[in-house]
Design a protein around this motif. Structure first.
Motif, short mmCIF file in Angstrom:
data_model
loop_
_atom_site.label_atom_id
_atom_site.label_comp_id
_atom_site.label_asym_id
_atom_site.label_seq_id
_atom_site.Cartn_x
_atom_site.Cartn_y
_atom_site.Cartn_z
N VAL A 180 0.85 -1.20 0.00
CA VAL A 180 0.00 0.00 0.00
C VAL A 180 0.88 1.25 0.00
N ALA A 181 1.92 1.26 0.82
CA ALA A 181 2.83 2.43 0.90
C ALA A 181 3.52 2.65 -0.44
N ALA A 182 3.89 1.57 -1.13
CA ALA A 182 4.56 1.69 -2.44
C ALA A 182 3.61 2.29 -3.48
N ILE A 183 2.33 1.92 -3.43
CA ILE A 183 1.34 2.48 -4.36
C ILE A 183 1.14 3.98 -4.09
N LEU A 184 1.00 4.34 -2.82
CA LEU A 184 0.83 5.75 -2.45
C LEU A 184 2.04 6.57 -2.88
N GLU A 185 3.22 6.00 -2.71
CA GLU A 185 4.46 6.69 -3.09
C GLU A 185 4.56 6.84 -4.61
N GLU A 186 4.25 5.76 -5.34
CA GLU A 186 4.33 5.78 -6.79
C GLU A 186 3.44 6.86 -7.38
N MET A 187 2.23 7.01 -6.83
CA MET A 187 1.25 7.95 -7.38
C MET A 187 1.26 9.31 -6.70
N LYS A 188 2.11 9.43 -5.65
CA LYS A 188 2.17 10.68 -4.86
C LYS A 188 0.77 11.07 -4.36
N TRP A 189 0.03 10.05 -3.90
CA TRP A 189 -1.31 10.28 -3.39
C TRP A 189 -1.26 10.62 -1.90
N ASP A 190 -2.28 11.33 -1.45
CA ASP A 190 -2.45 11.67 -0.04
C ASP A 190 -3.17 10.50 0.65
N ALA A 191 -2.50 9.89 1.60
CA ALA A 191 -3.06 8.71 2.28
C ALA A 191 -4.38 9.02 2.98
N GLU A 192 -4.57 10.28 3.38
CA GLU A 192 -5.76 10.66 4.15
C GLU A 192 -6.91 11.16 3.27
N GLU A 193 -6.68 11.25 1.96
CA GLU A 193 -7.75 11.69 1.06
C GLU A 193 -8.96 10.76 1.20
N ILE A 194 -10.15 11.33 1.30
CA ILE A 194 -11.36 10.53 1.44
C ILE A 194 -11.82 10.05 0.06
N VAL A 195 -12.04 8.73 -0.04
CA VAL A 195 -12.53 8.14 -1.29
C VAL A 195 -13.81 7.36 -1.00
N THR A 196 -14.55 7.09 -2.06
CA THR A 196 -15.80 6.33 -1.94
C THR A 196 -15.62 4.96 -2.55
N VAL A 197 -16.06 3.94 -1.82
CA VAL A 197 -15.89 2.56 -2.30
C VAL A 197 -17.22 1.80 -2.19
N GLY A 198 -17.35 0.78 -3.02
CA GLY A 198 -18.47 -0.13 -2.91
C GLY A 198 -19.77 0.40 -3.45
N ARG A 199 -20.74 -0.51 -3.56
CA ARG A 199 -22.04 -0.15 -4.12
C ARG A 199 -22.81 0.81 -3.21
N GLN A 200 -22.54 0.71 -1.91
CA GLN A 200 -23.25 1.58 -0.96
C GLN A 200 -22.61 2.97 -0.86
#
Length: 390
Positions: A75-95
């Motif tokens: 997970v840390a490698a993905i966040l680093e590769e994309m320079k994403w903010d770990a705390e950014e709120i995202v929406t997942v799932g059908r609900q």
């Protein structure tokens, strides 16, 4: 699977939550040990979990589901590769559940498997010509997806012009991992035991780890909890009456359900005979549950125990070879009504065991191949040939 609560006698007592696949129970880890000896090529964990307060029950042959978490390093490698903010709120799932990106990547999303659909949709988010060319060739897509994960895709086909939410939306929900239960509830009230082989290998220049198996091997300590549920397995269980003979073939972690069977046979004082075929690489380091099994044999609970160790001699010896070694007696057991069980690898072992079974029925029963196949088919129809293969 749940015990019912009688609230009429105590109407003020709140009904506890019902734990299930969609609401796993946080089971406390009581024990987590490596069954393999020093120098083994394998790592097989014996894990004991508390089910106290879960309302779960099970019988030998059932499976336990674990809702796993992804490797924090991946997970840390993905966040680093994309320079994403770990705390950014995202929406997942059908609900449309909202959570921080890091939490979604660790606990909710499948980041270790790719699919044609993921690659095709991801191609819209990059100008990388390699990816655009790749998705035009179904065979190439299949080859690329084999053994690769989200991090590979992100590294191979950038630069990406896309917010984290768009990539998150591509990914499937992580599915639970199912493991054969390795204990009898009658022998261990309020507990469940598992036998889990840690999966590690190298592919495409990176070390790969089984999501759940390596979580259990490396990141789950005694006192931690694992989210679990019981899944009934109607097609793999002991005979209804324990006066029947049982033959069990379970190399490697395929031993798991047979440990539960043998414990059940012991506690219920079964009168039928039992015969276990176990196999692995080296007797000195890989004879799982050896002391337990030898004790059961000494006590007369396990009538016969035959073990095959493939790397201890020039000729590789597997469980099917041991079966053929004892073909006369094995056929006598089967012909007198014994139940025959197989657990473990579907692609190789189970096929080899099935072939050995046909061969010994043919030879010892004085049948041609067609008649031997009909004999085996009858065993299946009678519910005397049961397989739990994966």
């Amino acid at each position: 699977m749940q015990r019912t609560i009688d609230n009429e006698k105590n109407p003020k007592k709140p009904v506890p939550a019902t734990y299930s696949r969609t609401n796993p129970f946080p089971a406390k880890v009581l024990k987590n040990i490596n069954l393999n000896g020093e120098g083994s090529n394998k790592e097989t964990r014996h894990i004991e979990l508390s089910l106290e307060g879960s309302g779960f029950s099970y019988i030998p042959g059932d499976t336990l589901g674990i809702a796993p978490s992804n490797d924090p390093e991946l997970v840390a490698a993905i966040l680093e590769e994309m320079k994403w903010d770990a705390e950014e709120i995202v929406t997942v799932g059908r609900q449309g559940e909202s959570m921080p990106l890091k939490e979604a990547l660790e606990t909710y999303l499948d980041i270790t498997l790719l699919s044609r659909k993921i690659l095709q949709t991801a191609a819209d988010f990059t100008d990388n010509e390699k990816l655009h060319n790749l998705v035009e060739d179904p065979a190439a897509v299949k080859e690329y997806c084999d053994g690769r994960d989200l991090l590979d895709m992100l590294r191979d086909f950038g630069p990406w012009k896309v917010p984290a939410q768009e990539i998150v939306a591509l990914l499937r929900k992580m599915i639970p991992r199912l493991y054969s239960i390795a204990s009898s509830l009658a022998a261990h009230p309020d507990e469940v035991h598992l036998t889990i082989g840690a999966v590690r290998y190298t592919a495409h220049g990176r070390e790969r780890k089984g999501v759940c198996s390596v979580q259990c091997a490396e990141r789950v300590q005694e006192g931690d909890t694992l989210p679990v549920f019981v899944q009934i397995n109607k097609h793999f269980h002991l005979p209804e009456t324990l006066d029947k003979d049982v033959i069990m073939v379970g190399p490697g972690t395929g031993i798991a359900p047979f440990r539960s069977f043998i414990e059940e046979l012991a506690i219920k004082k079964a009168t039928g005979r039992s015969w276990l075929f176990f196999g692995d690489q080296h007797e000195a380091t890989d004879f799982l549950y050896q002391d337990e099994l030898k004790k059961y044999q000494q006590d007369g609970i396990l009538t016969k125990l035959d073990a095959a160790f493939s790397r201890d001699s020039d000729q590789k010896v597997y469980v099917q070879h041991k079966m053929l070694e004892h073909s006369k007696e094995l056929f006598e057991w089967i012909d007198n009504g014994a139940y025959f069980y197989v657990c473990g690898d579907k692609d190789h072992m189970a096929k080899d065991v099935n072939e050995a079974l046909l061969t010994l029925i043919e030879q010892e029963g004085g049948l041609d191949r067609e008649a031997a196949e009909a004999y085996l088919k009858d065993m299946k129809t009678e519910g005397r040939y049961l397989r739990d293969v994966y």
